[in-house]
Each structure stands twice: as C-alpha cells, then as structure tokens.
Design a protein around this motif. Structure first.
Motif, PDB file in Angstrom:
ATOM      1  N   GLY A  45       1.260  -1.210   0.545  1.00  0.00           N
ATOM      2  CA  GLY A  45       0.100   0.025  -0.395  1.00  0.00           C
ATOM      3  C   GLY A  45       0.845   0.952   0.121  1.00  0.00           C
ATOM      4  O   GLY A  45       0.750   2.296  -0.978  1.00  0.00           O
ATOM      5  N   VAL A  46       1.813   1.411   1.105  1.00  0.00           N
ATOM      6  CA  VAL A  46       2.455   2.334   1.121  1.00  0.00           C
ATOM      7  C   VAL A  46       3.334   2.609  -0.294  1.00  0.00           C
ATOM      8  O   VAL A  46       3.814   3.610  -1.113  1.00  0.00           O
ATOM      9  CB  VAL A  46       3.431   2.524   2.016  1.00  0.00           C
ATOM     10  N   ILE A  47       3.739   1.297  -0.546  1.00  0.00           N
ATOM     11  CA  ILE A  47       4.720   2.097  -1.865  1.00  0.00           C
ATOM     12  C   ILE A  47       3.843   2.258  -3.340  1.00  0.00           C
ATOM     13  O   ILE A  47       4.366   3.467  -3.952  1.00  0.00           O
ATOM     14  CB  ILE A  47       4.842   0.187  -2.958  1.00  0.00           C
ATOM     15  N   ILE A  48       2.862   1.570  -3.366  1.00  0.00           N
ATOM     16  CA  ILE A  48       1.934   2.234  -4.603  1.00  0.00           C
ATOM     17  C   ILE A  48       1.846   4.098  -4.327  1.00  0.00           C
ATOM     18  O   ILE A  48       1.371   4.702  -4.819  1.00  0.00           O
ATOM     19  CB  ILE A  48       0.729   1.181  -4.574  1.00  0.00           C
ATOM     20  N   ALA A  49       0.608   3.870  -2.995  1.00  0.00           N
ATOM     21  CA  ALA A  49       1.434   5.367  -2.358  1.00  0.00           C
ATOM     22  C   ALA A  49       2.238   6.445  -3.168  1.00  0.00           C
ATOM     23  O   ALA A  49       2.003   7.276  -3.664  1.00  0.00           O
ATOM     24  CB  ALA A  49       0.129   5.399  -1.957  1.00  0.00           C
ATOM     25  N   VAL A  50       3.416   5.992  -2.308  1.00  0.00           N
ATOM     26  CA  VAL A  50       4.498   7.012  -2.404  1.00  0.00           C
ATOM     27  C   VAL A  50       5.161   7.061  -4.075  1.00  0.00           C
ATOM     28  O   VAL A  50       4.852   7.877  -4.029  1.00  0.00           O
ATOM     29  CB  VAL A  50       5.386   5.977  -1.597  1.00  0.00           C
ATOM     30  N   GLY A  51       4.783   5.790  -4.738  1.00  0.00           N
ATOM     31  CA  GLY A  51       4.884   6.203  -6.045  1.00  0.00           C
ATOM     32  C   GLY A  51       4.432   6.601  -6.643  1.00  0.00           C
ATOM     33  O   GLY A  51       4.828   7.548  -7.570  1.00  0.00           O
ATOM     34  N   PHE A  52       3.261   6.586  -6.601  1.00  0.00           N
ATOM     35  CA  PHE A  52       2.518   7.300  -7.856  1.00  0.00           C
ATOM     36  C   PHE A  52       2.404   8.928  -6.993  1.00  0.00           C
ATOM     37  O   PHE A  52       2.621   9.632  -7.875  1.00  0.00           O
ATOM     38  CB  PHE A  52       0.272   6.835  -7.337  1.00  0.00           C
ATOM     39  N   ALA A  53       2.443   9.276  -5.931  1.00  0.00           N
ATOM     40  CA  ALA A  53       2.624  10.538  -5.353  1.00  0.00           C
ATOM     41  C   ALA A  53       3.302  11.017  -5.660  1.00  0.00           C
ATOM     42  O   ALA A  53       3.239  12.650  -5.939  1.00  0.00           O
ATOM     43  CB  ALA A  53       2.120  10.293  -3.561  1.00  0.00           C
ATOM     44  N   SER A  54       4.179  10.359  -5.724  1.00  0.00           N
ATOM     45  CA  SER A  54       5.915  11.321  -6.250  1.00  0.00           C
ATOM     46  C   SER A  54       5.488  11.512  -7.550  1.00  0.00           C
ATOM     47  O   SER A  54       6.186  12.802  -7.918  1.00  0.00           O
ATOM     48  CB  SER A  54       7.374   9.909  -5.659  1.00  0.00           C
ATOM     49  N   ILE A  55       5.253  11.153  -8.635  1.00  0.00           N
ATOM     50  CA  ILE A  55       5.723  10.602  -9.760  1.00  0.00           C
ATOM     51  C   ILE A  55       4.281  12.994  -9.652  1.00  0.00           C
ATOM     52  O   ILE A  55       4.841  13.962  -9.966  1.00  0.00           O
ATOM     53  CB  ILE A  55       4.531  10.114 -10.768  1.00  0.00           C
ATOM     54  N   VAL A  56       3.015  12.950  -9.125  1.00  0.00           N
ATOM     55  CA  VAL A  56       2.331  13.927  -8.868  1.00  0.00           C
ATOM     56  C   VAL A  56       3.104  15.311  -8.260  1.00  0.00           C
ATOM     57  O   VAL A  56       2.766  16.221  -8.932  1.00  0.00           O
ATOM     58  CB  VAL A  56       0.837  13.921  -7.644  1.00  0.00           C
ATOM     59  N   VAL A  57       4.000  14.582  -7.529  1.00  0.00           N
ATOM     60  CA  VAL A  57       4.603  15.739  -6.999  1.00  0.00           C
ATOM     61  C   VAL A  57       5.864  16.235  -7.421  1.00  0.00           C
ATOM     62  O   VAL A  57       5.758  17.653  -7.582  1.00  0.00           O
ATOM     63  CB  VAL A  57       5.316  15.417  -5.201  1.00  0.00           C
ATOM     64  N   PHE A  58       6.764  15.437  -7.780  1.00  0.00           N
ATOM     65  CA  PHE A  58       7.620  15.781  -8.659  1.00  0.00           C
ATOM     66  C   PHE A  58       7.864  16.132 -10.062  1.00  0.00           C
ATOM     67  O   PHE A  58       8.658  16.969 -10.752  1.00  0.00           O
ATOM     68  CB  PHE A  58       8.811  15.234  -7.551  1.00  0.00           C
ATOM     69  N   VAL A  59       7.699  15.953 -10.445  1.00  0.00           N
ATOM     70  CA  VAL A  59       7.919  15.591 -12.381  1.00  0.00           C
ATOM     71  C   VAL A  59       7.431  16.159 -12.805  1.00  0.00           C
ATOM     72  O   VAL A  59       7.514  17.086 -13.780  1.00  0.00           O
ATOM     73  CB  VAL A  59       6.307  14.242 -12.674  1.00  0.00           C
ATOM     74  N   PRO A  60       6.155  17.301 -12.575  1.00  0.00           N
ATOM     75  CA  PRO A  60       5.784  18.081 -12.979  1.00  0.00           C
ATOM     76  C   PRO A  60       6.249  19.313 -12.871  1.00  0.00           C
ATOM     77  O   PRO A  60       6.619  19.941 -14.104  1.00  0.00           O
ATOM     78  CB  PRO A  60       4.219  18.754 -12.260  1.00  0.00           C
ATOM     79  N   GLY A  61       7.440  19.532 -11.935  1.00  0.00           N
ATOM     80  CA  GLY A  61       8.387  20.209 -11.458  1.00  0.00           C
ATOM     81  C   GLY A  61       9.880  20.076 -12.842  1.00  0.00           C
ATOM     82  O   GLY A  61      10.129  20.597 -12.657  1.00  0.00           O
ATOM     83  N   MET A  62      10.171  18.788 -12.434  1.00  0.00           N
ATOM     84  CA  MET A  62      11.375  17.989 -13.270  1.00  0.00           C
ATOM     85  C   MET A  62      11.151  18.516 -14.473  1.00  0.00           C
ATOM     86  O   MET A  62      12.109  18.835 -14.643  1.00  0.00           O
ATOM     87  CB  MET A  62      11.283  16.882 -12.908  1.00  0.00           C
ATOM     88  N   TRP A  63      10.408  18.656 -15.387  1.00  0.00           N
ATOM     89  CA  TRP A  63      10.290  18.702 -16.622  1.00  0.00           C
ATOM     90  C   TRP A  63       9.183  19.788 -17.078  1.00  0.00           C
ATOM     91  O   TRP A  63       8.666  19.871 -17.961  1.00  0.00           O
ATOM     92  CB  TRP A  63       9.449  17.417 -17.243  1.00  0.00           C
TER      93      TRP A  63
END
Lengths: 242, 257, 643
Positions: free
Chosen positions: A223-241
């Motif tokens: 549960g944690v991996i899935i939540a953190v995995g997807f959430a990290s995309i939402v949090v970091f990806v837009p800022g990176m690119w």
C-alpha cells in the motif's frame, strides 16, 4: 437425459450444466472469492502501471518510447484493457452489491458501538467501501483525462504526435487542483490496498500461521509503495520537466 | 492478598426495552445503587430487576443460563462491545470491578436481521440451529461406530479440531460484525469436522449446504475486519474463516456435489 | 408416621449371571417392525446428554420424535457445563481396568445404594459410548501417535477418564445435538424450543402426552404420543445456590410425580467440595472448579481458630492439612462427599478462612515450587484464569479459597431396569432418574450415564412398551388432555393472581437457606423436622404473598421462575422427609446421629438397603413409601474407607 432436461428448466446455465457455477457466483463466499481474486489481479496491473509511469522521472524520451511500444501492440492492449475493465467492473459491482447486502443484514445499528480489536479506535476496515468509492471516482477522472482525452480545459496533443504521451500526462497535472486530486487519489488507493491486499489472501482461503503475518506486513508495504510511487510522480514530475 | 476489597458502585443504566418483536423499542434509563464490585454483570441486572419488581415495573428480559461461560445463552452489547470490554469473556463472566462508580452503561441486545428481537435483550438465534441442521454433523447412526482407536487422530489435529469445536454458539460474532456475518460461527463447525478423519465423507456436501443456509438466513458477508475474533468469548480464530473459504471453493469447483 | 406399602417394589431386573443380564433382556424385549415405527410418536423432554442422545437415536430408528427444550436451542442444556470427563472401561492404559472394576467402583462410590444390574449394564455400555462419540467427531484428547488418552479421576485407581480439555460435557453435548439436528433436517425430529413442560397426560393408566407452555407467546399446547421420555435433569436448584444452570428445575419431574410416578431417593444430593465460595448476598450461582485441581493442590486451614493473618504469614507448622491428616492414604484426593464434610467440619469449628470464615485454602505453592509455575499453568491455566476473573485473586500467588456447593442429585423419578417409571409409557433418563449412582456419584460418571441411557438403553426399551401394550392412537380431545391443560393454565393464573409484596427471588433464596442449613451436608432429626415446618410455612407465604409482574401471554421470565419455585416449595418437603426417614448416613446423605467417632458415615445395611420410592398423596398429606430392596451379590457390601 432426464437430468439435463430438468436442468434446462433452470435456464441456459442449467442447460450447459453450469448451474453450480451460478450458485457459486451468487454465494457469499463465491462473491468474496471473486472480489479477492479481481483485487489481487488489479494489484498486478498497478505494479505494471506504476513501473511504466516511473519512467516519467527519466524524462520525455524514455516515457514516450515506452508508451508507443505499448500502443503498437494494439491487439494485446485491447485484450488487456478489456480484461481490466471486466476485473474492475466485477470488483466494483460486487463491492456495491455486498455492501448493500451487508447493510441489509446489519439492519439495525447500535446506539453505541466500540471495537474490541486491541488498539483499534474506529473500525478501520469500514473504510474499504469509502476508500474504494474515492478510488473509483479517481479512476474515472483519470480515464477521462488520459485515456479518453475528454477534459475540455486541456489542450491534448494528437495521438500521432510522438510527444503526446508525455506532454498530455504533464498537462493533466499542470494545475494545482489536479495535482491535489491526483495526490489524494494515490494516497487513498494506498489505504485501500493496505487492508485489501492481505484481505484478498484471507478471502482466497490462503491463511497459514507461517505466512499470514508476513502477508499482512507485505500488504501494508505494498500500500505504501503504490501510494508513495504514484504520489511522487504527482509531486515531483511536473517540477522536473516544466 | 492482591484482592482489592469489594466496593459499592452507583450506576446509570441505559437499557434497550422492547415489549415484543413488532413493538417499537428504545433505551430506558435506570439508576442502581450499591452494586458490589464482586458481582457479575448479570447479578447486577438481577439487582435491577428486583428493584423493578418492587416498584411494579416489568423486569428486563435477558437470556442467561449456566452463568459460567459455557452454555452460550447470555450475551448483550455493553457500551458498544459484544459481551463487554473483556476479551475471551461471556457477559455472565464479566464482573462489576471492571466498572467505576458513577459510570453510565449502555446495554443493547444483539442486533442483526437474522437475529430478530424477541423481547428486551433477548433475540432469536434459531438461524444458528438451522445452519447446523444443514450439515454440521457426521452422519453416523447410533450403534454403527467402529472401535474408537481404529480412527487415529494426531495430537495436533485433535487440538486444531478442539479449538474450533470450542465455539459456544452465543452469536457475539454476528453481533459485533458490521455486516452481521455468521462466518466465524459457520467456519468453526466446518473447520472442526473438516480437520478430523470422521468428517471426510461429507466434507464437500457439508460446507456447501451450511453456507447456502447461512446465506438464506440473511447473514451478511465477511469483509475480514476481525471484529468477530476480538469479540469471541471462546477465542475462535479468524483462520477458520480462511479455511471455510478454502473448503467452500474446493467443494464448489471440484466436488460432484 | 410414614405409611409403607406392603408389597415391595420390583425393579424388574433379569436374573442370572450379571454379565449377561442386558443381553438376556434385549432378547426378551419385543420389537416394533421398521415400517411400523413411523406410526408411533415419542415425546422426549429435555435435550441434554440423555435427551439429545435419546431423541437422535429414536428418530434414527424411525419413530416420530417430538423434542422439547426450555432453552432457545437444544445445545444450551446444562450437560454442557461438565468439565472433567467421561469414564469408560476401555482399559487402553493397560492398568487393570475392566467392566467389572468400573461396575465395582461405581457401586462402592455410591455406598451400595444403587441397583447392581443397572450399574453393571452402565459399565458394559461405557465402551460403546466412546466409540459412538468418536465416530461423531467429538475431539477427545489424543496421544501424539493418534490414539485416545486418559486421565485419572476421584474414586478410582485406574485411568479411565476420556476428556476434551476442560470442556468434555460441551463436546459430548454438541455431538448429541448435531446427531439430533441431523434428524431434525431429515424430518424424524420435530423440535420445540423455549417450551416448558407443565404436565403429564395419563390416559387409562398410560403416559400419553404432555402439556407445555410456549415461553415466548405464553400459549399452552398439548401433545399426544405413544411414549414420553423425560430427560429433564436434576433438582439441585431447590438449594437456590448450586452449580446448576439457572433454568434447571424439578417442575417436569414433579408434575409426573403428582400424576403418579414415584420419586426415589430425593435425599441423595451431592455436594461438590471444590467450588468458589459465596462472596456476598448478591450471589446467584456457584462455580465449580474441576476436581482435578486436587491432584496438585493441598487443602488446609490455620491451626488457630479465627486466624486472620494472610496465608503467606502462617508458617507451615501452624497449618492444618486436615485431609492429609484424616485420610493419609487418599489425602487430598478423598472422594467428593468425604472432602466436603471435612471442609464443613473445619469451618463450623471456627477454623474457616476468608471474609465469611466459610472457606478453606486450596494451595498450589508446593506444586509451583516443585514443578514450576509453567507446568501448573499448562495443567490448570484455564481454571486459574476463571478463578481470578471471578474472585480477583491470583491463585499463582495466594492460595485459592474453596467451599462445597450443591452439584448433582442422585435421586430422581423411580425407574425399573428398562428405565420405565411405575407409570407405563413414562421413561426417565439421565440425572432425572435415580438409578445408577446410589448415594454418591463418582466424578466423570454422569456423562456416561446420560449417554448410555439415551444412545443404548431407551432405543430398545421403548419399542417393548409399544409392542407389548399395543398402544392405540388417541386424540387430544380426550378429557384427560383438557383437564391437564386447564390445570396448567389455572396454576399459572393463580400465581399471577396472588399479587403480593415479595418477589419470587425472595422465596427462592429463603427456601435455599432452609435447605442448605438443615438439609445440606449434615442433617439431623431436629433440623429436618424444623425444615419441614419452615418449608410448609414458606409455601403458604408464597401463595399469599408472591409478586409477579406482567402477564402470562408474553415472554415473562419472572412468571416462569415463580412456577418453578412453587414446585420446589412442594418438592423440598419430600426431600426433607426422605432425609428424615433414612435414618442412616451414606454417601451424600449424612445424618449426624449416625457417625463414627472420627466423624465418618455410619451406614445401616440391615435396615436401609433399599430404594425409597415415594408415592404422591396430595399436598399436606404424607406420601406413601414403596421400598425396592437392594441386594448385592457381585459387589458385596463392604466398608467405604479412604483412610
């Protein structure tokens, strides 16, 4: 012969000698078996989906390659999508019907109710239907955004464009409200899985003193991996690119 | 001595009163005074009933019999918990030293569609009997039995069977479950008989019929919350439900029943 | 003065070699053809070990069985509370057990006041019971190799007790219950729960039906049958405080008695030595701690009267291990009646401990020191836990406090060898009859008797009654049914009409106090006469002053209780009269006038070697005594010494 004629009166499934299967699907245990099985298969999809999406961290090029490679095998993809839809609909349908059935079976509610499970303050698992509903809403939104391309406020690149998968994904996460919704969707999905994963094993009858404690821990971690995995995309990806 | 000398408590009781299955019910408030901490919960209700009789009011109806935790007759929801706050304890074995002077105690009957209220705190649990009737037995007529030691049962198998067979049929599992599911009760009997060599002949038929009856009696489905296990006075394990699921699927998919 | 009937009562036992008497009887019993059985209806009242096993077995044979129980489910019957185990002469331990030895131990344990032929049959059938229960899936304790294991119990020098943890009664009852429910599903048994039997209907001298009250709706009903099998347990609740369940009562048996069935040996009541003592006036029931605890626990009181020091402050040489002192060869494992009296003697003499001075210590400190706490925990963990939950004292740290309590009643309705009462067509099984335990029952023998009666005796003997008497179908319109129905209704109405000032509970407690004080562990002429007068007075007060709230048309537990207490108030007088008439000490019946210098029982075989079967003559009129002489050939009279 008389047997099968008699069975035919019970409808098509009876004619095919499958009335047992209908009985199984309409039984409480059959239903939660299907619930658990579809849940676990959907977990498998989540793993694949997360793995693919983590390529967003690697940048536009790898992600677009991955997406096009996937879409080039359209027969397989169609089959997979069809399978996913069936799994998902079955999971949702059973969730709704059993919840209604369970509500009717409870019928009356206590004036005062407290859990006797040590350390449990509110019935944590009553969240399954609630969290599932949120996940359902999120999945619909997610499909509108990125599978059907129907969000009118977004400027989608046409599918033929090589850049489309990456650009469209970033577009969907462009505004803060979307990001918050996607973030919460990921977290609630994690909550849903943290009970659902281990629960599915129990529903499938897979319980053993040697393995069950481990499965429960894996369920939480999953549960944690899935939540953190997807959430990290939402949090970091837009800022990176940007 | 580590026995704390008994004290007397004054308590406010809010008890579900309902004259009959079709009549409306509601919580009624009563005061009881001078309840010794050495009393059992049911003895406290005895005191209340004596008080009610003295004042010309109908006593509270509640089920109870052996008062030593084995017959499974008693059972009420105390402050939202089936059989009250102690784990592995029936209502009759709960003692008043668990409460404090001035406490308010809410007492409700088991609630579930499958357990209609008969009167006050008494419910009809005959659905459990009908589930057992559907297959919770070994079909062996009297006089038909082989010499006992020809059926060998390894020690650990006997212990598993015994742990499942310890169910007292009180219904706390149903009462505490948000879905009013009877899975723990049904699984205890299915596991007990499925683990023993004597139960093999009817293994498939038993689980199919018992589950069908359980469903027909309007019990809810299991969502693996574990509330039943926590409320069970006989400490029946949740693993029995997994075994029930396994037994059922095996029977449904592979047997000729 | 008691009127004694001229002709002695005949138990109708077969003659000849004791070992072949049951075979001989089975040969002589008439049979009902398989396809004819379904034409006959048998009523079984009660669903404990005797009733459950009887109903299941009779339905398997093809009879239409109507099964009644007072609880909400047949599985609740009080047989469920038996802890220790069930005896059987399997000799799996190779330690010298045999049918004969079980027979002898049981006769001796009952102080030669049981019927030899019945006891021998019981010992013979004991082995089949174990086979039957194992086949049903009863999870008896096992050795690692998978064979059955045994433990020792009081009053025997062999290990012959089969057990399921501390829940043997529960598992055996569930076995019988499941066998019953299988017949319910097959249509062989019609089950009536929450029904109380309120009368027996006798037509042309034969038991032909019963009257019941539906405890939920208050409706009275009559049921017609070709035989009535009564399995309604014991009458220990006449003492108010006992180890019985709260609904245990004498009503069904007493109503049969009033219809002509003889009541036998009511004074034989068993007081169990290891129960948790009374903690206050609120006490509603007493809890038994298994006899097995005395294997490791040592019973003692201080040597000084009124010593209020806490037990750990009392040095070894100031402790009186009175059982070890008085019975050096059996020590703490002396039988129930003997141990109970010894505890009472010490407490009455002022050496008792605890707040009321009415308890003795059962001390495990020596065993804990020698074997370690973990070993003791493994053996008795659940019992220690139960003790702590009830008393709030930790028995690993401080000695348990125990005191005797009413536990089992050996007396009951009189039955012959076929378990048929003097009223043809009325059969009485289990604790409700008097037959197999004499003046004292040994541990782990009650379960054996209930199941032997239900599984293996009644299926043979009921058929004989039907076949020999050629019972004809009758209708419930017969005047006898109407009369019985009206009698039951008017009795309930009478109770509701008293509208007095004291609750049923008040009268029940008052009766219990009279019984415990004067008809309890030690009895004497003066006390018994006093008790009889007190019971009469209390009975009159009850009918003038009882206050029952509510109506008879709904579920009314208070009314049910009042009906049962009304019957106890009549029955208790008979119990006291029987105790008065039996001017000897034996087993559970101890008359202070008849004791040895050391305070042991002094039996009188010359004058009292008989069964007292009382015939009802009306309330306030003394019953007629029928004597069934007892002869002992295979287990000749001996001294019951445990010194």
């Amino acid at each position: 012969m008389t047997d099968s004629t008699a069975q035919c009166k019970t409808g098509l499934l009876g004619c095919l000698g499958l009335s047992w299967f209908f009985r199984l699907l309409s039984s409480s245990i059959g239903q939660k078996f299907v619930m658990g099985l579809t849940g676990l298969l959907l977990c498998g999809f989540l793993v694949a989906h997360l793995a693919g999406n983590l390529l967003l961290f690697a940048g536009a090029e790898p992600f677009n390659h991955y997406a096009h490679a996937l879409h080039s095998q359209w027969e397989l993809l169609a089959l997979a999508e069809f399978g996913l839809v069936v799994l998902f609909l079955a999971h949702v349908y059973l969730a709704v019907t059993t919840t209604i059935g369970n509500y009717r079976a409870r019928r009356d509610f206590y004036v005062l109710k407290q859990s006797k499970v040590p350390g449990r303050i509110i019935g944590a698992n009553s969240w399954m239907f609630a969290s599932g509903s949120v996940v359902l809403g999120f999945v619909i939104l997610h499909l509108i955004d990125l599978r059907l391309g129907l969000r009118s406020s977004l400027h989608y690149l046409p599918e033929e464009n090589f850049e489309a998968p990456f650009r469209n994904t970033l577009a969907a996460l462009s505004d803060p409200i979307s990001r918050v919704v996607y973030f919460l969707g990921a977290i609630i999905l994690g909550v849903h899985l943290s009970h659902g994963f281990a629960s599915a094993f129990q529903s499938l009858g897979l319980n053993h003193p040697k393995y069950t404690p481990l499965i429960k821990i894996i369920g939480k971690i999953f549960g944690v991996i899935i939540a953190v995995g997807f959430a990290s995309i939402v949090v970091f990806v837009p800022g990176m690119w940007r | 001595m580590n026995h704390v000398a008994s004290k007397n408590l004054n308590l406010t009781l809010k008890i579900w009163r309902q004259a009959g299955p079709k009549q409306p019910g509601g919580l009624k408030t009563y005061q009881v005074r001078g309840i010794s901490t050495d009393m059992s919960f049911l003895e406290m209700l005895d005191v209340l009933n004596e008080q009610l009789i003295a004042s010309g009011e109908e006593p509270v109806a509640f089920d109870h019999d052996c008062r030593e935790g084995i017959c499974g007759t008693c059972g009420v929801v105390i402050n939202g918990q089936a059989h009250g706050p102690d784990s592995g304890t029936t209502t009759c074995q709960l003692h008043m030293r668990r409460f404090h002077d001035g406490d308010t105690i809410v007492i409700e009957p088991w609630l579930a569609k499958a357990f209609p209220i008969v009167r006050d705190l008494i419910v009809d649990r005959s659905a459990f009997d009908r589930i057992i009737q559907a297959g919770g037995f070994v079909s062996v007529n009297t006089g038909n039995a082989p010499e006992a030691n020809t059926t060998l049962v390894p020690h650990h198998v006997q212990q598993d069977a015994m742990n499942a067979a310890a169910c007292i049929g009180c219904g706390a599992c149903v009462a505490s479950c948000k879905n009013a599911s009877a899975m723990l009760f049904v699984s205890a009997k299915v596991s007990h008989l499925a683990s023993l060599p004597q139960g093999q002949a009817e293994r498939s038929k038993r689980v199919l019929n018992m589950v069908a009856t359980m469903d027909a009696e309007h019990f809810g489905n299991c969502t693996n919350t574990g509330e039943c296990e926590a409320a069970c006075p006989a400490k029946i394990k949740l693993s029995n439900i997994a075994q029930l699921n396994r037994e059922y699927m095996k029977a449904a998919l592979l047997s000729k029943e | 003065m008691v009127t004694v009937a001229d002709t002695p009562l005949d138990g109708r036992c077969p003659d000849g070699n004791i070992a072949s008497r049951w075979d001989q009887r089975k040969r002589d019993l008439k049979l009902v053809a398989p396809n004819n059985k379904r034409k006959y209806t048998v009523i079984v009242v009660g669903t404990g070990l005797a009733g459950g096993s009887a109903a299941a077995s009779l339905a398997e044979l093809g009879y239409n069985v109507l099964s009644f129980c007072i609880q909400d489910s047949p599985r609740r019957a009080h047989s469920i509370a038996a802890q220790g185990g069930i005896n059987a002469a399997k000799n799996y331990q190779n330690d010298g057990d045999s049918v004969w030895r079980l027979f002898y131990d049981t006769v001796k344990g009952g102080e030669w006041r049981a019927r030899e032929s019945n006891v021998y049959r019981l010992a013979t059938l004991s082995t089949s019971i174990i086979d039957q229960c194992v086949a049903q899936g009863v999870p008896f304790a096992r050795e690692y190799g998978g064979t059955l294991t045994n433990r020792s119990f009081g009053g025997a020098q062999v290990s012959r007790t089969f057990y399921c943890g501390g829940q043997t009664g529960q598992q055996l009852l569930l076995g019988a219950y499941q066998a019953m429910m299988r017949q319910v599903s097959g249509g062989g048994i019609k089950l009536f729960t929450r029904r109380e039997m309120l009368d027996l209907v006798v037509v042309d001298g034969i038991a032909r039906g019963i009257v019941t009250r539906d405890l939920v709706t208050g409706k009275y009903e009559t049921f017609v049958s070709d035989a009535v099998v009564l399995c309604t347990g014991g009458y220990g609740n006449a003492y108010y405080l006992s180890t019985m369940a709260k609904t245990c009562n004498v009503t069904a048996a007493w109503r049969c008695h009033k219809r002509g069935a003889y009541f036998a040996n009511p004074c034989f009541t068993q007081i169990h030595p290891t129960c948790i003592p009374v903690s206050g006036d609120h006490q509603s029931k007493l809890t038994l701690m298994s006899e097995s605890l005395r294997n490791d626990g040592r019973v003692w009181v201080p040597k000084t009267k009124g010593d209020t020091r806490s037990p750990d402050q009392i040095p070894e040489d100031e402790r009186d291990y009175y059982l070890e002192r008085r019975y050096p060869s059996y020590g703490n494992l002396a039988p129930r009646d003997v141990s109970s009296r010894a505890a009472k003697e010490r407490c009455d003499a002022g050496f008792g401990v605890g707040p009321s001075g009415m308890s003795v210590y059962l001390d495990f400190s020596k065993a804990i020191k020698e074997d370690g706490e973990s070993v003791i925990r493994e053996k008795y963990g659940n019992l220690f836990h139960m003790y702590e939950r009830i008393t709030d004292e930790n028995p690993y740290k401080v000695p348990m406090r125990i005191y005797p309590a009413v536990h089992y009643t050996m007396g009951g309705l009189w039955v012959d060898y076929n378990l048929q009462s003097n009223l043809p067509g009325l059969y009485v099984l289990g604790e409700a009859n008097f037959s197999d335990h004499g003046a004292n029952r040994l541990g782990a023998s009650a379960l054996m008797q209930g199941l032997a009666d239900g599984y293996f005796v009644i299926p043979y003997t009921v058929g004989d009654h039907i076949a020999t008497r050629k019972v004809k179908p009758i209708s419930a319109d017969r005047p006898e049914f109407h009369e019985a129905l009206e009698a039951a209704k008017s009795r309930t109405a009478a109770i509701l009409n008293v509208k007095g000032t004291h609750s049923t509970e008040h009268f029940h407690r008052a009766l219990g106090k009279i019984m415990w004080d004067h008809v309890g562990m030690a009895r004497n002429e003066k006390g018994l006469l006093h008790a009889i007068e007190q019971i009469k007075t209390l009975r009159e007060q009850f009918w003038h002053d009882v206050k029952v709230i509510g109506s008879g048309e709904t579920l009314n537990q208070n009314l049910e209780h009042a009906g049962r207490v009304a019957d106890f108030l009549e029955f208790a007088e008979l119990l006291a009269r029987d105790a008065l008439y039996r001017d000897e000490s034996c087993g559970g019946h101890f008359r202070e006038e008849h004791q040895t210098e050391e305070g042991e029982c002094e039996r009188n075989d010359a004058d009292f070697s008989y069964v007292s079967a009382w015939e009802y003559q009306g309330i306030g009129t003394e019953s007629i005594l029928h004597k069934e002489p007892l002869t002992f050939v295979d287990a000749p009279f001996g001294v019951r010494s445990y010194k």
